[in-house]
Scaffold this active site. Structure first.
Site, PDB file in Angstrom:
ATOM      1  N   ASP A  11       0.830  -1.208   0.000  1.00 52.84           N
ATOM      2  CA  ASP A  11       0.000   0.000   0.000  1.00 52.84           C
ATOM      3  C   ASP A  11       0.863   1.256   0.000  1.00 52.84           C
ATOM      4  O   ASP A  11       2.013   1.229   0.426  1.00 52.84           O
ATOM      5  CB  ASP A  11      -0.868   0.031   1.264  1.00 52.84           C
ATOM      6  CG  ASP A  11      -2.133  -0.781   1.100  1.00 52.84           C
ATOM      7  OD1 ASP A  11      -2.440  -1.167  -0.033  1.00 52.84           O
ATOM      8  OD2 ASP A  11      -2.797  -1.015   2.125  1.00 52.84           O
ATOM      9  N   LYS A  61      -3.466   3.022  -2.172  1.00 53.96           N
ATOM     10  CA  LYS A  61      -4.153   4.256  -2.525  1.00 53.96           C
ATOM     11  C   LYS A  61      -4.079   5.221  -1.365  1.00 53.96           C
ATOM     12  O   LYS A  61      -3.986   4.834  -0.213  1.00 53.96           O
ATOM     13  CB  LYS A  61      -5.604   3.972  -2.878  1.00 53.96           C
ATOM     14  CG  LYS A  61      -6.380   3.339  -1.758  1.00 53.96           C
ATOM     15  CD  LYS A  61      -7.845   3.532  -1.954  1.00 53.96           C
ATOM     16  CE  LYS A  61      -8.577   3.254  -0.668  1.00 53.96           C
ATOM     17  NZ  LYS A  61      -9.659   4.092  -0.376  1.00 53.96           N
ATOM     18  N   MET A  91      -8.600   8.288   9.178  1.00 50.91           N
ATOM     19  CA  MET A  91      -8.996   8.792   7.849  1.00 50.91           C
ATOM     20  C   MET A  91      -9.978   9.956   7.958  1.00 50.91           C
ATOM     21  O   MET A  91     -10.974  10.026   7.259  1.00 50.91           O
ATOM     22  CB  MET A  91      -9.648   7.667   7.022  1.00 50.91           C
ATOM     23  CG  MET A  91      -8.671   6.585   6.623  1.00 50.91           C
ATOM     24  SD  MET A  91      -9.418   5.316   5.595  1.00 50.91           S
ATOM     25  CE  MET A  91     -10.113   4.240   6.825  1.00 50.91           C
TER      26      MET A  91
HETATM   27  N1  SAH Z   1      -4.621  -0.314   9.001  1.00 45.46           N
HETATM   28  C1  SAH Z   1      -4.135   0.991   9.396  1.00 45.46           C
HETATM   29  C2  SAH Z   1      -5.168   2.071   9.127  1.00 45.46           C
HETATM   30  C3  SAH Z   1      -5.440   2.276   7.659  1.00 45.46           C
HETATM   31  S1  SAH Z   1      -6.511   3.629   7.375  1.00 45.46           S
HETATM   32  C4  SAH Z   1      -3.732   0.966  10.859  1.00 45.46           C
HETATM   33  O1  SAH Z   1      -3.995  -0.044  11.535  1.00 45.46           O
HETATM   34  O2  SAH Z   1      -3.136   1.929  11.327  1.00 45.46           O
HETATM   35  C5  SAH Z   1      -5.363   4.946   7.093  1.00 45.46           C
HETATM   36  C6  SAH Z   1      -5.419   5.943   8.238  1.00 45.46           C
HETATM   37  O3  SAH Z   1      -4.640   5.478   9.335  1.00 45.46           O
HETATM   38  C7  SAH Z   1      -4.864   7.298   7.919  1.00 45.46           C
HETATM   39  O4  SAH Z   1      -5.814   8.109   7.242  1.00 45.46           O
HETATM   40  C8  SAH Z   1      -4.585   7.832   9.314  1.00 45.46           C
HETATM   41  O5  SAH Z   1      -5.780   8.237   9.949  1.00 45.46           O
HETATM   42  C9  SAH Z   1      -4.087   6.580  10.018  1.00 45.46           C
HETATM   43  N2  SAH Z   1      -2.621   6.453   9.989  1.00 45.46           N
HETATM   44  C10 SAH Z   1      -1.892   5.535   9.352  1.00 45.46           C
HETATM   45  N3  SAH Z   1      -0.570   5.695   9.608  1.00 45.46           N
HETATM   46  C11 SAH Z   1      -0.480   6.748  10.456  1.00 45.46           C
HETATM   47  C12 SAH Z   1       0.596   7.421  11.100  1.00 45.46           C
HETATM   48  N4  SAH Z   1       1.856   7.024  10.942  1.00 45.46           N
HETATM   49  N5  SAH Z   1       0.307   8.476  11.893  1.00 45.46           N
HETATM   50  C13 SAH Z   1      -0.955   8.887  12.091  1.00 45.46           C
HETATM   51  N6  SAH Z   1      -2.015   8.296  11.508  1.00 45.46           N
HETATM   52  C14 SAH Z   1      -1.783   7.249  10.708  1.00 45.46           C
END
Ligand code: SAH
Length: 262
Positions: free
Chosen positions: A38, A59, A172
């Site tokens: 991803d 994406k 998100m």
């Molecule tokens: N599966 C992922 C989430 C995917 S949705 C998880 O468990 O973290 C993607 C969202 O995750 C982003 O829009 C943001 O809200 C959050 N996110 C992912 N990486 C991040 C990071 N390093 N710092 C802050 N938010 C993060």
């Protein structure tokens, strides 16, 4: 249909810092034949798959998107050709990661699937902040929500979930801060509810902003274009110092900088 010989591993890449990857994930990457990754996955993590063919399928909101069905098909095709297929997803694959669509499609095609958990963004952000998501007497339950819904899906009950939780992590959502703040205020959540925004949790370029529910849209406008999570609730009310990444130790350390309401 040709029968599959390979296994597809849905692997959590963690929040960004490569050393937050699990040992199991690192070992799988080393022996992977193909890696589908991803957009949010750190290139350093992808690079651990030294001998694998590496294919970007991810994406970002509003950016290039590869249709989910096409990804499912590519995973199935890959499992028919090679032994070890890794599907790398940011954070934990089972949280807002469309894992179920892939698991179901792979099951239907007779492909063996294994899941390797990863550290999810909310908990990486709490670790950076040194604020426990649950706290005795303050936060006994948590909500992990997103206001984003797929096209044609029923509206989510995320507002109710956040209102009922002691602590919430909203994924998100930084791009919809205005609607988010208005929705929660309209549902009766107090304007002064503590909010922390954490962008790029676990990474050296992390950016944190302390705010409250009514000021959230202004605070969110100061974020960059990295992934950001919104943490909300009384547990986050006492972050009255900035926490800065210490490049010497690779850890997030307390600094004397007052954070203020920016
Ligand atoms: N599966 C992922 C989430 C995917 S949705 C998880 O468990 O973290 C993607 C969202 O995750 C982003 O829009 C943001 O809200 C959050 N996110 C992912 N990486 C991040 C990071 N390093 N710092 C802050 N938010 C993060």
């Amino acid at each position: 249909m040709k029968s599959a010989c390979g296994t597809v591993y849905l692997v959590g890449a963690g929040p960004g810092a490569p050393d937050l990857l699990t040992l199991r994930a690192a070992r799988l990457l080393e022996r992977a034949d193909i890696v589908f990754f991803d957009a949010l996955v750190n290139p350093e993590v992808v690079a651990l798959a030294a001998k694998a063919e590496k294919i970007a399928v991810g994406k970002r909101c509003g950016k290039h998107s590869t249709a989910q069905r096409f990804i499912n098909k590519r995973l199935i095709d890959a499992a028919q050709r090679v032994a070890t297929v890794v599907r790398l997803k940011g954070g934990d694959p089972m949280l807002f990661g469309r894992a179920q669509e892939e698991i179901d499609a792979l099951h239907d095609a007779g492909v063996v699937v294994e899941i390797v958990p990863g550290i999810t963004a909310a908990l990486a952000a709490c670790a950076d902040l040194k604020i426990s998501f649950t706290q005795r007497g303050v936060s006994r339950n948590v909500a992990l929500v997103t206001p984003r819904i797929g096209a044609g899906k029923d509206p989510s009950e995320w507002i109710k979930a956040v209102c009922n939780a002691d602590s919430a992590a909203i994924y998100m959502a930084a791009g919809q801060a205005q609607a988010l703040s208005a929705g929660l205020l309209a549902a009766g959540m107090p304007a002064e509810t503590a909010v922390l925004l954490v962008e790029n949790a676990s990474l050296p370029n992390t950016h944190r902003i302390r705010s409250n529910l009514v000021e959230l849209p202004r605070a969110a406008a100061q974020l960059g274009d990295g992934p950001a999570i919104i943490l909300l609730g009384a547990a986050f009310a006492h972050a009255d110092v900035a926490l800065q990444f210490d490049s010497a130790t690779g850890a997030v350390a307390l600094s004397a900088l007052a954070m203020g309401h920016r």
